[in-house]
Design a protein around this motif. Structure first.
Motif, PDB file in Angstrom:
ATOM      1  N   GLY A   1      33.093  30.277  46.648  1.00  0.00           N
ATOM      2  CA  GLY A   1      33.352  31.703  46.531  1.00  0.00           C
ATOM      3  C   GLY A   1      34.768  32.132  46.875  1.00  0.00           C
ATOM      4  O   GLY A   1      35.168  33.240  46.554  1.00  0.00           O
TER       5      GLY A   1
ATOM      6  N   MET B   1      33.961  31.576  34.808  1.00  0.00           N
ATOM      7  CA  MET B   1      32.719  31.468  35.577  1.00  0.00           C
ATOM      8  C   MET B   1      32.279  32.838  36.072  1.00  0.00           C
ATOM      9  O   MET B   1      31.095  33.152  36.081  1.00  0.00           O
ATOM     10  CB  MET B   1      32.898  30.517  36.758  1.00  0.00           C
ATOM     11  N   LYS B   2      33.235  33.675  36.464  1.00  0.00           N
ATOM     12  CA  LYS B   2      32.897  35.011  36.946  1.00  0.00           C
ATOM     13  C   LYS B   2      32.387  35.892  35.814  1.00  0.00           C
ATOM     14  O   LYS B   2      31.478  36.684  35.996  1.00  0.00           O
ATOM     15  CB  LYS B   2      34.112  35.663  37.608  1.00  0.00           C
ATOM     16  N   LYS B   3      32.975  35.740  34.619  1.00  0.00           N
ATOM     17  CA  LYS B   3      32.545  36.535  33.473  1.00  0.00           C
ATOM     18  C   LYS B   3      31.137  36.169  33.035  1.00  0.00           C
ATOM     19  O   LYS B   3      30.333  37.035  32.729  1.00  0.00           O
ATOM     20  CB  LYS B   3      33.503  36.337  32.289  1.00  0.00           C
TER      21      LYS B   3
ATOM     22  N   SER C   1      30.740  24.522  42.329  1.00  0.00           N
ATOM     23  CA  SER C   1      30.777  25.421  41.176  1.00  0.00           C
ATOM     24  C   SER C   1      31.796  24.962  40.125  1.00  0.00           C
ATOM     25  O   SER C   1      31.740  25.389  38.982  1.00  0.00           O
ATOM     26  CB  SER C   1      31.098  26.845  41.620  1.00  0.00           C
TER      27      SER C   1
ATOM     28  N   GLY D   1      28.707  34.637  34.725  1.00  0.00           N
ATOM     29  CA  GLY D   1      27.714  34.958  35.734  1.00  0.00           C
ATOM     30  C   GLY D   1      26.573  33.970  35.817  1.00  0.00           C
ATOM     31  O   GLY D   1      25.722  34.058  36.678  1.00  0.00           O
TER      32      GLY D   1
ATOM     33  N   GLU E   1      37.906  29.654  36.669  1.00  0.00           N
ATOM     34  CA  GLU E   1      37.293  30.550  37.647  1.00  0.00           C
ATOM     35  C   GLU E   1      36.990  31.914  37.016  1.00  0.00           C
ATOM     36  O   GLU E   1      35.912  32.481  37.228  1.00  0.00           O
ATOM     37  CB  GLU E   1      38.238  30.730  38.833  1.00  0.00           C
ATOM     38  N   GLY E   2      37.909  32.416  36.214  1.00  0.00           N
ATOM     39  CA  GLY E   2      37.686  33.682  35.520  1.00  0.00           C
ATOM     40  C   GLY E   2      36.527  33.600  34.553  1.00  0.00           C
ATOM     41  O   GLY E   2      35.715  34.522  34.460  1.00  0.00           O
TER      42      GLY E   2
ATOM     43  N   PRO F   1      38.878  32.143  46.487  1.00  0.00           N
ATOM     44  CA  PRO F   1      39.713  32.021  45.284  1.00  0.00           C
ATOM     45  C   PRO F   1      40.383  30.652  45.178  1.00  0.00           C
ATOM     46  O   PRO F   1      40.911  30.120  46.147  1.00  0.00           O
ATOM     47  CB  PRO F   1      40.754  33.133  45.431  1.00  0.00           C
TER      48      PRO F   1
ATOM     49  N   ARG G   1      42.422  28.628  37.470  1.00  0.00           N
ATOM     50  CA  ARG G   1      42.270  30.091  37.479  1.00  0.00           C
ATOM     51  C   ARG G   1      41.543  30.564  36.231  1.00  0.00           C
ATOM     52  O   ARG G   1      40.709  31.469  36.277  1.00  0.00           O
ATOM     53  CB  ARG G   1      43.635  30.769  37.589  1.00  0.00           C
TER      54      ARG G   1
END
Length: 101
Positions: free
Chosen positions: A4, A75-77, A44, A79, A72-73, A6, A69
């Motif tokens: 979790g 993965m966040k999109k 993750s 969900g 990571e972006g 950054p 990066r």
């Protein structure tokens, strides 16, 4: 690196460590520095690690930072967790579907 947090902060901190080692006349090659950063990533990033290992990407730390990066972006999109699918290859010819015995 904890789950979790950054990824950018992690890679920048590791870049600082490699620069410190360079100043102490113990430079790390790009491949070794990249391996150290990748080994410390949380679960993750397992899909990223798999793709990286399969494609044998040799990147510098700044290039790796950009890729991480981006991952990571994504993965966040999304969900949701990625799923790896493996498919058995079909046989060609007359033997497919027949069992000898």
């Amino acid at each position: 690196m904890s789950e979790g947090s950054p990824v950018g902060a992690h890679v920048i901190k590791m870049m600082g460590y490699t620069e410190t080692l360079e100043k102490l006349d113990f430079p790390l090659k790009d491949e070794l520095a990249t391996d150290v950063v990748l080994q410390l990533l949380p679960n993750s990033f397992n899909q990223f690690l798999l793709n990286s290992n399969m494609n044998e990407t040799n990147k510098t730390l700044p290039q790796l930072l950009g890729m991480l990066r981006n991952a990571e972006g994504n993965m966040k999109k999304s969900g949701s967790k990625a799923i790896l699918m493996i498919r058995k290859e079909k046989r060609k010819g007359k033997e497919s579907g027949k069992v000898k015995g």
